[in-house]
Design an enzyme around this catalytic site. Structure first.
Site, PDB file in Angstrom:
ATOM      1  CB  THR A   6      -2.873   9.804  -0.870  1.00 32.84           C
ATOM      2  OG1 THR A   6      -1.682   9.177  -1.347  1.00 32.84           O
ATOM      3  CG2 THR A   6      -2.541  11.268  -0.580  1.00 32.84           C
ATOM      4  CG  ASP A   7       0.660   5.774   0.164  1.00 30.42           C
ATOM      5  OD1 ASP A   7       0.502   6.667  -0.696  1.00 30.42           O
ATOM      6  OD2 ASP A   7       1.132   4.654  -0.117  1.00 30.42           O
ATOM      7  CD  GLU A   8       1.834  10.376  -3.710  1.00 32.49           C
ATOM      8  OE1 GLU A   8       2.229  11.543  -3.820  1.00 32.49           O
ATOM      9  OE2 GLU A   8       1.649   9.620  -4.671  1.00 32.49           O
ATOM     10  CE1 TYR A  56      -3.160  13.894  -5.057  1.00 27.42           C
ATOM     11  CE2 TYR A  56      -1.256  12.604  -4.384  1.00 27.42           C
ATOM     12  CZ  TYR A  56      -2.622  12.732  -4.541  1.00 27.42           C
ATOM     13  OH  TYR A  56      -3.457  11.699  -4.162  1.00 27.42           O
ATOM     14  CE  LYS A  99      -6.064  13.439  -1.425  1.00 21.12           C
ATOM     15  NZ  LYS A  99      -7.497  13.412  -1.830  1.00 21.12           N
TER      16      LYS A  99
HETATM   17  P1  NAD Z   1      -8.799  10.603 -10.788  1.00 21.10           P
HETATM   18  O1  NAD Z   1      -7.904  11.714 -11.197  1.00 21.10           O
HETATM   19  O2  NAD Z   1      -8.881   9.382 -11.637  1.00 21.10           O
HETATM   20  O3  NAD Z   1     -10.278  11.148 -10.620  1.00 21.10           O
HETATM   21  C1  NAD Z   1     -10.568  12.366 -10.014  1.00 21.10           C
HETATM   22  C2  NAD Z   1     -12.014  12.718 -10.298  1.00 21.10           C
HETATM   23  O4  NAD Z   1     -12.323  13.939  -9.590  1.00 21.10           O
HETATM   24  C3  NAD Z   1     -12.308  12.982 -11.775  1.00 21.10           C
HETATM   25  O5  NAD Z   1     -13.501  12.356 -12.150  1.00 21.10           O
HETATM   26  C4  NAD Z   1     -12.438  14.497 -11.845  1.00 21.10           C
HETATM   27  O6  NAD Z   1     -13.311  14.936 -12.884  1.00 21.10           O
HETATM   28  C5  NAD Z   1     -12.994  14.821 -10.481  1.00 21.10           C
HETATM   29  N1  NAD Z   1     -12.720  16.199 -10.058  1.00 21.10           N
HETATM   30  C6  NAD Z   1     -11.518  16.849 -10.114  1.00 21.10           C
HETATM   31  N2  NAD Z   1     -11.675  18.112  -9.676  1.00 21.10           N
HETATM   32  C7  NAD Z   1     -12.959  18.250  -9.320  1.00 21.10           C
HETATM   33  C8  NAD Z   1     -13.728  19.319  -8.776  1.00 21.10           C
HETATM   34  N3  NAD Z   1     -13.175  20.520  -8.525  1.00 21.10           N
HETATM   35  N4  NAD Z   1     -15.042  19.118  -8.516  1.00 21.10           N
HETATM   36  C9  NAD Z   1     -15.622  17.923  -8.774  1.00 21.10           C
HETATM   37  N5  NAD Z   1     -14.955  16.881  -9.312  1.00 21.10           N
HETATM   38  C10 NAD Z   1     -13.639  17.043  -9.560  1.00 21.10           C
HETATM   39  O7  NAD Z   1      -8.360  10.230  -9.298  1.00 21.10           O
HETATM   40  P2  NAD Z   1      -8.315   8.809  -8.564  1.00 21.10           P
HETATM   41  O8  NAD Z   1      -7.036   8.151  -8.861  1.00 21.10           O
HETATM   42  O9  NAD Z   1      -9.597   8.105  -8.798  1.00 21.10           O
HETATM   43  O10 NAD Z   1      -8.249   9.304  -7.055  1.00 21.10           O
HETATM   44  C11 NAD Z   1      -9.454   9.570  -6.324  1.00 21.10           C
HETATM   45  C12 NAD Z   1      -9.088  10.016  -4.928  1.00 21.10           C
HETATM   46  O11 NAD Z   1      -8.320   9.012  -4.281  1.00 21.10           O
HETATM   47  C13 NAD Z   1      -8.222  11.274  -4.892  1.00 21.10           C
HETATM   48  O12 NAD Z   1      -8.646  12.064  -3.812  1.00 21.10           O
HETATM   49  C14 NAD Z   1      -6.811  10.761  -4.641  1.00 21.10           C
HETATM   50  O13 NAD Z   1      -6.049  11.706  -3.944  1.00 21.10           O
HETATM   51  C15 NAD Z   1      -7.095   9.538  -3.789  1.00 21.10           C
HETATM   52  N6  NAD Z   1      -6.119   8.436  -3.882  1.00 21.10           N
HETATM   53  C16 NAD Z   1      -5.766   7.917  -5.097  1.00 21.10           C
HETATM   54  C17 NAD Z   1      -4.892   6.813  -5.145  1.00 21.10           C
HETATM   55  C18 NAD Z   1      -4.502   6.197  -6.455  1.00 21.10           C
HETATM   56  O14 NAD Z   1      -3.639   5.300  -6.469  1.00 21.10           O
HETATM   57  N7  NAD Z   1      -5.067   6.574  -7.588  1.00 21.10           N
HETATM   58  C19 NAD Z   1      -4.409   6.268  -3.958  1.00 21.10           C
HETATM   59  C20 NAD Z   1      -4.781   6.849  -2.731  1.00 21.10           C
HETATM   60  C21 NAD Z   1      -5.655   7.916  -2.712  1.00 21.10           C
HETATM   61  O1  DAU Z   2       0.356   6.391  -3.212  1.00 22.85           O
HETATM   62  C1  DAU Z   2      -0.890   6.863  -3.599  1.00 22.85           C
HETATM   63  C2  DAU Z   2      -0.751   7.784  -4.785  1.00 22.85           C
HETATM   64  O2  DAU Z   2      -0.428   6.958  -5.903  1.00 22.85           O
HETATM   65  C3  DAU Z   2      -2.002   8.595  -5.046  1.00 22.85           C
HETATM   66  O3  DAU Z   2      -2.216   9.467  -3.982  1.00 22.85           O
HETATM   67  C4  DAU Z   2      -1.871   9.387  -6.350  1.00 22.85           C
HETATM   68  O4  DAU Z   2      -3.084  10.039  -6.650  1.00 22.85           O
HETATM   69  C5  DAU Z   2      -1.538   8.420  -7.467  1.00 22.85           C
HETATM   70  O5  DAU Z   2      -1.352   9.122  -8.683  1.00 22.85           O
HETATM   71  C6  DAU Z   2      -0.290   7.619  -7.126  1.00 22.85           C
HETATM   72  O6  DAU Z   2       0.890   8.468  -7.100  1.00 22.85           O
HETATM   73  P1  DAU Z   2       2.300   7.992  -7.713  1.00 22.85           P
HETATM   74  O7  DAU Z   2       3.092   9.176  -8.013  1.00 22.85           O
HETATM   75  O8  DAU Z   2       2.889   6.918  -6.864  1.00 22.85           O
HETATM   76  O9  DAU Z   2       1.743   7.256  -9.052  1.00 22.85           O
HETATM   77  P2  DAU Z   2       2.233   7.308 -10.578  1.00 22.85           P
HETATM   78  O10 DAU Z   2       1.459   6.262 -11.298  1.00 22.85           O
HETATM   79  O11 DAU Z   2       2.267   8.675 -11.135  1.00 22.85           O
HETATM   80  O12 DAU Z   2       3.747   6.799 -10.467  1.00 22.85           O
HETATM   81  C7  DAU Z   2       4.073   5.554  -9.859  1.00 22.85           C
HETATM   82  C8  DAU Z   2       5.581   5.418  -9.891  1.00 22.85           C
HETATM   83  O13 DAU Z   2       5.996   5.246 -11.250  1.00 22.85           O
HETATM   84  C9  DAU Z   2       6.322   6.625  -9.379  1.00 22.85           C
HETATM   85  O14 DAU Z   2       7.498   6.203  -8.695  1.00 22.85           O
HETATM   86  C10 DAU Z   2       6.728   7.384 -10.651  1.00 22.85           C
HETATM   87  C11 DAU Z   2       6.913   6.273 -11.669  1.00 22.85           C
HETATM   88  N1  DAU Z   2       6.590   6.600 -13.070  1.00 22.85           N
HETATM   89  C12 DAU Z   2       5.379   7.137 -13.343  1.00 22.85           C
HETATM   90  C13 DAU Z   2       5.030   7.460 -14.646  1.00 22.85           C
HETATM   91  C14 DAU Z   2       3.687   8.074 -14.945  1.00 22.85           C
HETATM   92  C15 DAU Z   2       7.501   6.308 -14.083  1.00 22.85           C
HETATM   93  O15 DAU Z   2       8.605   5.789 -13.834  1.00 22.85           O
HETATM   94  N2  DAU Z   2       7.154   6.632 -15.362  1.00 22.85           N
HETATM   95  C16 DAU Z   2       5.966   7.198 -15.693  1.00 22.85           C
HETATM   96  O16 DAU Z   2       5.730   7.499 -16.903  1.00 22.85           O
END
Ligand code: NAD
Ligand code: DAU
Length: 339
Positions: free
Chosen positions: A125-127, A153, A157
């Site tokens: 992730t970019d985080e 988190y 990562k």
């Molecule tokens: P998500 O939370 O929607 O899905 C995570 C999945 O992993 C779920 O199906 C969960 O059951 C499974 N899981 C959790 N713990 C596990 C374990 N111990 N063993 C096997 N399976 C397990 O997450 P997402 O948003 O789809 O993110 C997927 C990946 O992409 C993550 O690694 C996250 O860090 C990365 N990522 C997410 C975003 C985003 O915007 N959502 C952006 C950049 C990177």
């Molecule tokens: O940048 C990549 C990341 O993006 C991934 O690595 C993470 O898995 C993914 O969850 C996401 O992280 P963020 O913290 O950016 O996403 P989130 O949707 O939780 O929040 C987006 C922005 O919105 C953040 O600035 C917090 C704000 N927010 C979020 C929620 C849930 C609110 O203001 N209100 C809310 O209720």
């Protein structure tokens, strides 16, 4: 070609499985997922009976079980999406993030070393780069930006990324890493900003915006992320990191107002609530490397992607209603009650 996709019952992993089964009908895809609160088997229903797809309920931290699966499937490639992914939950309870995101990654890579693979790909992730100031729009994260994390988190990562690079250097494991910005699209769990706002707005519930809503995220349609990973696992260089992002920065408040407009809901639903602890201000990816080396460019403009996403939530009410009627209610109360 057999690919093990971990975390495939979650948001991005499921979209990746759908994309790969269509793009590479001759590949075998094995999904390994623990089915935590974020994993949903009903998401995979459309592919469950495909002959070249297999679902296995398993924890990536369960070394014995993981080794057993590798022995059986002899995968060529492993793509690790499995993770605890929500920043707010990591602030509440960090431990499971360290367990799954760091130790789970180590177990998967140990299995790769033991059984041999051509590629282990870590979805990061970019985080891991921390955040950027709002008053420096000229700054972007490149692959050279130092790791500088803010939350449990992102720290977990980043630790996993370092471990991947160490396994490459020490054991010559053929790894690659991608670091993507915020995704949005179908099957996004409604604890995250965009789906939470859509679902709350549809119920005429308050829309909880953290702080002043000025934090900026760089949004990418999930299918564009999947396409990028497909390119990296086939043609990306071993031992390299690739940033993925589409230069689509938006302030949270603008996203929430846009969702109100699209759903014909009043902005009076917007409620400013106590800010997230350690809240990152701005994320912005420089995707030059993946563009120059692999020709990747985002294909879905935000205006189109957000319409597709809202339409998807409108037409898949049963998917998210089932989620929010369960333990989600307790989560919501803990996270937002009296905030
Ligand atoms: P998500 O939370 O929607 O899905 C995570 C999945 O992993 C779920 O199906 C969960 O059951 C499974 N899981 C959790 N713990 C596990 C374990 N111990 N063993 C096997 N399976 C397990 O997450 P997402 O948003 O789809 O993110 C997927 C990946 O992409 C993550 O690694 C996250 O860090 C990365 N990522 C997410 C975003 C985003 O915007 N959502 C952006 C950049 C990177
Ligand atoms: O940048 C990549 C990341 O993006 C991934 O690595 C993470 O898995 C993914 O969850 C996401 O992280 P963020 O913290 O950016 O996403 P989130 O949707 O939780 O929040 C987006 C922005 O919105 C953040 O600035 C917090 C704000 N927010 C979020 C929620 C849930 C609110 O203001 N209100 C809310 O209720």
């Amino acid at each position: 070609m057999t690919i093990i996709v971990t975390g495939g019952a979650g948001f991005i992993g499921s979209n990746f499985i759908f994309y790969m089964l269509k793009k590479h009908p001759d590949y075998r895809i094995v999904c390994l997922d623990k089915l935590t609160y974020a994993g949903n088997l009903s998401t995979l229903a459309p592919v469950m009976n495909e002959p070249n797809f297999r679902f296995v309920k398993m924890d990536i931290c369960d070394r014995q079980a993981v080794y057993g699966l590798f022995e059986e499937e002899k995968p060529d490639i492993v793509v690790n999406f499995a993770a605890e992914s929500h920043v707010d939950r990591s602030i509440e309870s960090p431990e499971i993030f360290l367990q799954t995101n760091i130790l789970g990654t180590a177990v998967l890579m140990d299995a790769c070393r033991k059984y041999g693979i051509t590629r282990y790909h870590q979805v990061s992730t970019d985080e891991v780069y921390g955040d950027l100031p709002l008053d420096r729009p000229d700054l972007f994260f490149t692959e050279e930006t130092p790791i500088h994390t803010s939350s449990p988190y992102s720290s977990s990562k980043a630790s996993a990324d370092l471990l991947c690079l160490a396994y490459h250097r020490t054991y010559d494991l053929p790894v690659s890493i991608s670091r993507c910005s915020n995704n949005y699209g179908p099957y996004h769990f409604p604890e995250k900003l965009i789906p939470l706002m859509i679902v709350n707005a549809l119920h005429d519930k308050p829309l909880p915006v953290y702080g002043q809503g000025l934090n900026v995220r760089d949004w990418l349609y999930v299918e564009d992320h999947c396409k990028a990973i497909d390119l990296v696992i086939h043609d990306g260089r071993i031992g390299e990191v690739y940033n993925i992002g589409g230069h689509n920065e938006m302030a949270n408040i603008d996203i929430v107002k846009l969702i109100c407009r699209k759903l014909n809901k009043p902005e009076s639903l917007i409620t400013y609530v106590t800010d997230r602890k350690g809240h990152d201000m701005r994320y912005a990816i420089d995707p030059t490397k993946i563009h120059n080396e692999l020709g990747w460019l985002p294909e879905t403009k935000f205006a189109e992607g957000i319409d597709l996403t809202i339409d998807w939530y409108l037409s898949h009410e049963s998917w998210w209603e089932e989620i929010i009627s369960g333990d989600y209610q307790n989560y919501y109360q803990r996270m937002y009650g009296g905030r």
